[in-house]
Design a protein around this motif. Structure first.
Motif, short mmCIF file in Angstrom:
data_model
loop_
_atom_site.label_atom_id
_atom_site.label_comp_id
_atom_site.label_asym_id
_atom_site.label_seq_id
_atom_site.Cartn_x
_atom_site.Cartn_y
_atom_site.Cartn_z
N ASP A 1 -38.88 -101.21 44.28
CA ASP A 1 -39.31 -100.38 45.40
C ASP A 1 -40.40 -101.10 46.20
O ASP A 1 -40.88 -102.16 45.79
CB ASP A 1 -39.72 -98.98 44.93
CG ASP A 1 -41.09 -98.88 44.29
OD1 ASP A 1 -41.90 -99.83 44.39
OD2 ASP A 1 -41.36 -97.83 43.67
N PRO A 2 -40.78 -100.58 47.35
CA PRO A 2 -41.77 -101.26 48.20
C PRO A 2 -43.14 -101.47 47.55
O PRO A 2 -43.93 -102.28 48.01
CB PRO A 2 -41.90 -100.33 49.42
CG PRO A 2 -40.60 -99.60 49.47
CD PRO A 2 -40.19 -99.43 48.03
N GLU A 3 -43.42 -100.75 46.46
CA GLU A 3 -44.70 -100.89 45.75
C GLU A 3 -44.61 -101.88 44.59
O GLU A 3 -45.60 -102.12 43.91
CB GLU A 3 -45.16 -99.53 45.23
CG GLU A 3 -45.46 -98.53 46.30
CD GLU A 3 -46.77 -98.80 47.02
OE1 GLU A 3 -47.73 -99.27 46.39
OE2 GLU A 3 -46.82 -98.54 48.23
N GLY A 4 -43.42 -102.41 44.32
CA GLY A 4 -43.25 -103.35 43.22
C GLY A 4 -42.80 -102.72 41.91
O GLY A 4 -42.73 -103.40 40.88
N ASN A 5 -42.47 -101.45 41.93
CA ASN A 5 -41.97 -100.77 40.74
C ASN A 5 -40.47 -101.05 40.57
O ASN A 5 -39.72 -101.05 41.55
CB ASN A 5 -42.19 -99.26 40.84
CG ASN A 5 -43.64 -98.92 41.04
OD1 ASN A 5 -44.49 -99.33 40.27
ND2 ASN A 5 -43.93 -98.20 42.11
N ILE A 6 -40.05 -101.27 39.34
CA ILE A 6 -38.64 -101.53 39.06
C ILE A 6 -37.90 -100.19 38.96
O ILE A 6 -38.39 -99.23 38.39
CB ILE A 6 -38.47 -102.29 37.73
CG1 ILE A 6 -39.27 -103.59 37.76
CG2 ILE A 6 -36.99 -102.54 37.42
CD1 ILE A 6 -38.84 -104.57 38.82
N VAL A 7 -36.70 -100.16 39.54
CA VAL A 7 -35.84 -98.99 39.51
C VAL A 7 -34.52 -99.40 38.87
O VAL A 7 -33.91 -100.40 39.29
CB VAL A 7 -35.58 -98.43 40.93
CG1 VAL A 7 -34.67 -97.21 40.88
CG2 VAL A 7 -36.90 -98.11 41.63
N ASN A 8 -34.10 -98.67 37.87
CA ASN A 8 -32.85 -98.95 37.16
C ASN A 8 -31.88 -97.79 37.41
O ASN A 8 -32.14 -96.67 37.00
CB ASN A 8 -33.11 -99.10 35.66
CG ASN A 8 -31.86 -99.30 34.84
OD1 ASN A 8 -30.84 -99.70 35.35
ND2 ASN A 8 -31.95 -99.03 33.56
N LEU A 9 -30.81 -98.06 38.12
CA LEU A 9 -29.72 -97.10 38.27
C LEU A 9 -28.70 -97.46 37.21
O LEU A 9 -28.25 -98.61 37.16
CB LEU A 9 -29.10 -97.18 39.67
CG LEU A 9 -30.05 -97.00 40.85
CD1 LEU A 9 -29.28 -97.13 42.16
CD2 LEU A 9 -30.78 -95.68 40.79
N TYR A 10 -28.34 -96.53 36.34
CA TYR A 10 -27.47 -96.87 35.23
C TYR A 10 -26.43 -95.81 34.97
O TYR A 10 -26.55 -94.66 35.39
CB TYR A 10 -28.28 -97.13 33.96
CG TYR A 10 -28.79 -95.86 33.30
CD1 TYR A 10 -28.04 -95.23 32.31
CD2 TYR A 10 -29.99 -95.28 33.67
CE1 TYR A 10 -28.48 -94.06 31.72
CE2 TYR A 10 -30.45 -94.12 33.09
CZ TYR A 10 -29.69 -93.52 32.11
OH TYR A 10 -30.12 -92.35 31.52
N GLN A 11 -25.40 -96.22 34.23
CA GLN A 11 -24.41 -95.31 33.70
C GLN A 11 -24.13 -95.77 32.28
O GLN A 11 -24.33 -96.95 31.93
CB GLN A 11 -23.12 -95.32 34.52
CG GLN A 11 -22.31 -96.60 34.40
CD GLN A 11 -21.11 -96.66 35.32
OE1 GLN A 11 -21.27 -96.75 36.52
NE2 GLN A 11 -19.93 -96.62 34.74
N GLU A 12 -23.70 -94.85 31.45
CA GLU A 12 -23.30 -95.22 30.08
C GLU A 12 -21.99 -95.98 30.19
O GLU A 12 -21.07 -95.57 30.89
CB GLU A 12 -23.15 -93.98 29.20
CG GLU A 12 -24.44 -93.19 29.04
CD GLU A 12 -25.59 -93.95 28.39
OE1 GLU A 12 -25.35 -94.87 27.59
OE2 GLU A 12 -26.75 -93.63 28.72
N ALA A 13 -21.93 -97.12 29.51
CA ALA A 13 -20.72 -97.97 29.58
C ALA A 13 -19.68 -97.53 28.57
O ALA A 13 -19.94 -96.88 27.62
CB ALA A 13 -21.10 -99.41 29.34
#
Length: 123
Positions: free
Chosen positions: A111-123
């Protein structure tokens, strides 16, 4: 009563920009504006509060505050579909969709602040 987690507040110097980023990523609407806004998704609320507002409420609280020391995770129905729509929304992808050994398929963003974002689904 056991506590019930309802959301997270991200402290930022630019509430409108950070709220707009998450609204684009999560395909949601922004409620509010500067100094406080939020994006609601099923299960929780992601809120945004101005650094100045936080400092005025709790003087000195932001002196040692760090940024980017955590990952926000959002479960989605289809990681690959999310990945395809992100560039058109101006979102930079850090790591394209991959399947992790622990059984999640993820796409990682920053994100613009440097935080990591994880979009996930169960495989």
């Amino acid at each position: 009563m056991q506590p019930h987690f309802t959301g997270t507040v991200l402290i930022t110097d630019d509430v409108p920009a950070l709220a707009a980023f998450y609204a684009a990523v999560l395909d949601a609407d922004v409620e509010g504006g500067d100094p406080f806004a939020r994006v609601t998704v099923p299960g929780a609320v992601l809120s945004f509060f101005s650094t100045q507002g936080m400092e005025s409420m709790v003087p000195g609280s932001m002196a040692s505050a760090g940024k980017g020391g955590f990952t926000l995770e959002f479960q989605v129905a289809d990681v690959d579909t999310c990945h395809e729509r992100l560039p058109a929304r101006g979102v930079e992808v850090l790591k394209p969709p991959t399947t992790q050994p622990w059984g999640r398929r993820s796409v990682w963003l920053c994100d613009p602040e440097g935080n990591i974002v994880n979009l996930y689904q169960e495989a």
